[in-house]
Design a protein around this motif. Sequence first.
Motif, mmCIF file in Angstrom:
data_model
loop_
_atom_site.group_PDB
_atom_site.id
_atom_site.type_symbol
_atom_site.label_atom_id
_atom_site.label_comp_id
_atom_site.label_asym_id
_atom_site.label_seq_id
_atom_site.Cartn_x
_atom_site.Cartn_y
_atom_site.Cartn_z
ATOM 1 N N VAL A 1 1.290 -1.453 0.561
ATOM 2 C CA VAL A 1 -0.324 0.391 -0.405
ATOM 3 C C VAL A 1 0.581 1.136 -0.288
ATOM 4 O O VAL A 1 0.576 2.128 -0.732
ATOM 5 N N SER A 2 2.151 1.642 0.412
ATOM 6 C CA SER A 2 2.897 2.040 0.731
ATOM 7 C C SER A 2 3.695 2.859 -0.565
ATOM 8 O O SER A 2 3.736 4.043 -0.514
ATOM 9 N N THR A 3 3.857 2.026 -1.479
ATOM 10 C CA THR A 3 4.434 1.966 -2.800
ATOM 11 C C THR A 3 3.006 3.175 -3.176
ATOM 12 O O THR A 3 3.089 3.667 -4.473
ATOM 13 N N HIS A 4 2.238 3.264 -2.710
ATOM 14 C CA HIS A 4 0.858 3.926 -4.170
ATOM 15 C C HIS A 4 1.119 5.309 -3.046
ATOM 16 O O HIS A 4 -0.098 5.157 -2.297
ATOM 17 N N ASN A 5 1.904 6.204 -3.349
ATOM 18 C CA ASN A 5 1.883 7.164 -2.476
ATOM 19 C C ASN A 5 2.215 9.013 -3.334
ATOM 20 O O ASN A 5 2.719 9.728 -2.695
ATOM 21 N N SER A 6 1.718 8.880 -4.330
ATOM 22 C CA SER A 6 1.512 10.103 -5.124
ATOM 23 C C SER A 6 0.159 10.536 -5.397
ATOM 24 O O SER A 6 -0.230 9.833 -5.854
ATOM 25 N N SER A 7 0.519 11.569 -6.029
ATOM 26 C CA SER A 7 -1.450 11.969 -6.390
ATOM 27 C C SER A 7 -1.929 11.977 -7.572
ATOM 28 O O SER A 7 -2.855 11.509 -7.965
ATOM 29 N N GLU A 8 -0.637 10.558 -7.744
ATOM 30 C CA GLU A 8 -0.946 9.665 -9.880
ATOM 31 C C GLU A 8 -1.217 8.810 -9.302
ATOM 32 O O GLU A 8 -2.217 8.143 -9.930
ATOM 33 N N ASP A 9 -1.329 7.830 -7.678
ATOM 34 C CA ASP A 9 -1.707 6.558 -7.228
ATOM 35 C C ASP A 9 -1.656 6.821 -6.086
ATOM 36 O O ASP A 9 -0.582 6.932 -4.950
ATOM 37 N N CYS A 10 -2.806 7.082 -5.397
ATOM 38 C CA CYS A 10 -3.094 7.619 -4.161
ATOM 39 C C CYS A 10 -3.864 6.153 -2.960
ATOM 40 O O CYS A 10 -4.905 6.450 -3.261
ATOM 41 N N TRP A 11 -3.297 5.231 -2.285
ATOM 42 C CA TRP A 11 -4.334 4.109 -1.379
ATOM 43 C C TRP A 11 -3.788 4.858 0.045
ATOM 44 O O TRP A 11 -2.447 5.427 0.636
ATOM 45 N N LEU A 12 -5.216 4.675 1.100
ATOM 46 C CA LEU A 12 -5.119 4.826 2.200
ATOM 47 C C LEU A 12 -5.217 3.447 2.542
ATOM 48 O O LEU A 12 -6.513 2.706 2.380
ATOM 49 N N VAL A 13 -5.083 3.359 4.368
ATOM 50 C CA VAL A 13 -5.734 2.754 5.222
ATOM 51 C C VAL A 13 -6.695 2.969 6.091
ATOM 52 O O VAL A 13 -6.418 3.498 6.916
ATOM 53 N N ILE A 14 -8.052 2.948 6.465
ATOM 54 C CA ILE A 14 -8.655 3.112 6.532
ATOM 55 C C ILE A 14 -9.946 1.835 7.484
ATOM 56 O O ILE A 14 -10.394 1.267 7.098
ATOM 57 N N HIS A 15 -9.667 1.136 8.903
ATOM 58 C CA HIS A 15 -10.098 0.644 9.436
ATOM 59 C C HIS A 15 -10.210 -0.863 8.440
ATOM 60 O O HIS A 15 -11.024 -1.330 8.674
ATOM 61 N N GLY A 16 -8.821 -0.792 8.656
ATOM 62 C CA GLY A 16 -7.837 -2.314 7.910
ATOM 63 C C GLY A 16 -8.951 -2.030 6.930
ATOM 64 O O GLY A 16 -8.454 -3.499 5.838
#
Length: 140
Positions: A13-28
């Motif tokens: 998930v951490s590799t998706h950390n830009s404005s072109e590819d953004c992932w978040l972890v919320i409530h599992g």
Amino acid sequence: MASHAKVYTLDEVSTHNSSEDCWLVIHGKVYDVTKFLQDHPGGDEVLLLATGKDATLDFEDVGHSTSAKASMDEYYVGEIDTATIPKEVLDTPTKQPNHTKQPNHNPGKTSDFIVNILRVLVPLLILGYAIGVRYYSKSA
């Protein structure tokens, strides 16, 4: 959300950390919010800063509306393997019981209280000064 959802590690998930590819972890759960970045009311920077960790508390502290929470399903991509989240990065209240808030301190309400008191006190002080000056000028 299927019962056989893809499970991601925090490293994935951490590799998706830009404005072109953004992932978040919320409530599992893992969300691809890339398409939502431009529409986020708090701006895209807030979401980008929440990447690479469990962003549950960040999400909850803001107090999102019911409709905002309901729209999250649209961005769901899978589940997070909680074993891959280091203990010091866990950001959920159930995982971090020592996380304390100051429930009695609300900066907005505190400053409103002070402003309201000043709205009453300042005119009273001016009135008192004016009466005092008038009284002492007559007796002199």
